[in-house]
Scaffold this motif. Structure first.
Motif, PDB file in Angstrom:
ATOM      1  N   ALA A   1       0.823  -1.205   0.000  1.00 52.51           N
ATOM      2  CA  ALA A   1       0.000   0.000   0.000  1.00 52.51           C
ATOM      3  C   ALA A   1       0.855   1.252   0.000  1.00 52.51           C
ATOM      4  O   ALA A   1       0.560   2.215  -0.698  1.00 52.51           O
ATOM      5  CB  ALA A   1      -0.921   0.011   1.223  1.00 52.51           C
ATOM      6  N   ALA A   2       1.942   1.212   0.805  1.00 53.50           N
ATOM      7  CA  ALA A   2       2.837   2.369   0.870  1.00 53.50           C
ATOM      8  C   ALA A   2       3.503   2.586  -0.484  1.00 53.50           C
ATOM      9  O   ALA A   2       3.682   3.716  -0.933  1.00 53.50           O
ATOM     10  CB  ALA A   2       3.878   2.177   1.967  1.00 53.50           C
ATOM     11  N   PHE A   3       3.878   1.456  -1.154  1.00 55.15           N
ATOM     12  CA  PHE A   3       4.517   1.541  -2.465  1.00 55.15           C
ATOM     13  C   PHE A   3       3.587   2.194  -3.480  1.00 55.15           C
ATOM     14  O   PHE A   3       3.988   3.059  -4.259  1.00 55.15           O
ATOM     15  CB  PHE A   3       4.932   0.138  -2.929  1.00 55.15           C
ATOM     16  N   LEU A   4       2.306   1.754  -3.479  1.00 53.40           N
ATOM     17  CA  LEU A   4       1.320   2.327  -4.403  1.00 53.40           C
ATOM     18  C   LEU A   4       1.095   3.813  -4.128  1.00 53.40           C
ATOM     19  O   LEU A   4       0.931   4.609  -5.055  1.00 53.40           O
ATOM     20  CB  LEU A   4       0.000   1.559  -4.294  1.00 53.40           C
ATOM     21  N   HIS A   5       1.106   4.171  -2.857  1.00 52.85           N
ATOM     22  CA  HIS A   5       0.918   5.567  -2.475  1.00 52.85           C
ATOM     23  C   HIS A   5       2.077   6.432  -3.014  1.00 52.85           C
ATOM     24  O   HIS A   5       1.868   7.528  -3.562  1.00 52.85           O
ATOM     25  CB  HIS A   5       0.825   5.692  -0.947  1.00 52.85           C
TER      26      HIS A   5
ATOM     27  N   ARG B   1       4.332  10.187  -7.096  1.00 56.13           N
ATOM     28  CA  ARG B   1       5.310  10.458  -8.164  1.00 56.13           C
ATOM     29  C   ARG B   1       4.600  10.783  -9.478  1.00 56.13           C
ATOM     30  O   ARG B   1       5.003  11.676 -10.213  1.00 56.13           O
ATOM     31  CB  ARG B   1       6.228   9.251  -8.361  1.00 56.13           C
ATOM     32  N   LEU B   2       3.565  10.016  -9.784  1.00 55.15           N
ATOM     33  CA  LEU B   2       2.799  10.241 -11.006  1.00 55.15           C
ATOM     34  C   LEU B   2       2.162  11.630 -10.984  1.00 55.15           C
ATOM     35  O   LEU B   2       2.216  12.371 -11.972  1.00 55.15           O
ATOM     36  CB  LEU B   2       1.726   9.157 -11.150  1.00 55.15           C
ATOM     37  N   GLN B   3       1.573  11.995  -9.833  1.00 52.96           N
ATOM     38  CA  GLN B   3       0.931  13.303  -9.697  1.00 52.96           C
ATOM     39  C   GLN B   3       1.960  14.427  -9.828  1.00 52.96           C
ATOM     40  O   GLN B   3       1.714  15.425 -10.499  1.00 52.96           O
ATOM     41  CB  GLN B   3       0.223  13.400  -8.345  1.00 52.96           C
ATOM     42  N   LEU B   4       3.142  14.252  -9.228  1.00 56.28           N
ATOM     43  CA  LEU B   4       4.207  15.246  -9.309  1.00 56.28           C
ATOM     44  C   LEU B   4       4.673  15.407 -10.750  1.00 56.28           C
ATOM     45  O   LEU B   4       4.887  16.528 -11.230  1.00 56.28           O
ATOM     46  CB  LEU B   4       5.383  14.839  -8.412  1.00 56.28           C
ATOM     47  N   GLY B   5       4.803  14.277 -11.456  1.00 57.59           N
ATOM     48  CA  GLY B   5       5.207  14.315 -12.868  1.00 57.59           C
ATOM     49  C   GLY B   5       4.200  15.081 -13.717  1.00 57.59           C
ATOM     50  O   GLY B   5       4.575  15.867 -14.585  1.00 57.59           O
ATOM     51  N   GLN B   6       2.908  14.838 -13.465  1.00 59.72           N
ATOM     52  CA  GLN B   6       1.858  15.548 -14.207  1.00 59.72           C
ATOM     53  C   GLN B   6       1.897  17.048 -13.921  1.00 59.72           C
ATOM     54  O   GLN B   6       1.746  17.862 -14.829  1.00 59.72           O
ATOM     55  CB  GLN B   6       0.492  14.972 -13.841  1.00 59.72           C
ATOM     56  N   GLU B   7       2.108  17.406 -12.653  1.00 56.69           N
ATOM     57  CA  GLU B   7       2.186  18.826 -12.283  1.00 56.69           C
ATOM     58  C   GLU B   7       3.379  19.501 -12.945  1.00 56.69           C
ATOM     59  O   GLU B   7       3.278  20.637 -13.409  1.00 56.69           O
ATOM     60  CB  GLU B   7       2.268  18.968 -10.754  1.00 56.69           C
TER      61      GLU B   7
END
Length: 200
Positions: A1-5, A10-16
């Protein structure tokens, strides 16, 4: 769960970051299309950083040391504009929240001088000392030509114009024209009462 979080963050940061890059490209394009250049100034170290397009247009280095004092004499600024140029930077050094000037300068490859409007905003620390200044530089040749045409129209047809400051109840006439009473007076106070009392 921590890994998915972590992966999701990271994905959200990349999009931003991608959105920020896109916004920056859009802003750069808008500035380029309107011939607006940016110019950062460090009032503590007296260093100046013109943007890449300005470096190319005016054949400037990546940064300028001992700025502005060491710049003006070897620059393409017309000598009569050295003083207002230096005064603008002196105001920034002294902690003015903003400073601006209209300067004429030669552009490499063009025999005629161009008009440029500088506008800076200052970042101040908690003591009011300037720490960084961010400026824009805009070629205003067309506005200057339009102003000259308007002045010729004024002179030819006897038209005059003014700015009225409501709070001060004051009129300031355009430069280069006589006031309605035929004098060189440019500033009229106590408006409108004084105009009525003067018989105009």
């Amino acid at each position: 769960a921590a890994f998915l979080h972590v992966q999701k963050e990271r994905l959200q940061l990349g999009q931003e970051q991608e959105q920020l890059k896109l916004r920056n490209r859009t802003l750069e394009t808008a500035l380029w299309q309107n011939e607006v250049y940016t110019w950062d100034y460090d009032p503590v170290k007296h260093l100046s950083y013109p943007d890449k397009r300005l470096q190319e247009r005016l054949q400037l280095p990546e940064w300028l040391e001992n700025f502005p004092a060491g710049y003006v004499h070897g620059s393409t600024l017309l000598p009569e504009y050295w003083r207002p140029f230096l005064q603008m930077y002196a105001a920034l050094d002294q902690g003015a929240p903003e400073a601006q000037a209209e300067i004429q300068a030669l552009v490499p490859g063009d025999p005629l001088p161009h008009w440029f409007r500088f506008y800076y905003t200052n970042t101040l620390d908690e003591t009011g000392k300037a720490t960084k200044s961010v400026g824009s530089l805009h070629c205003v040749d067309e506005q200057k030509k339009e102003k000259q045409r308007y002045r010729l129209f004024q002179q030819k047809y006897g038209v005059f114009s003014w700015v009225y400051y409501f709070t001060a109840r004051e009129i300031v006439l355009d430069e280069g024209i006589k006031s309605p009473d035929g004098t060189e007076q440019k500033r009229w106070t106590g408006i409108p009462e004084n105009v009525i009392l003067s018989g105009l």
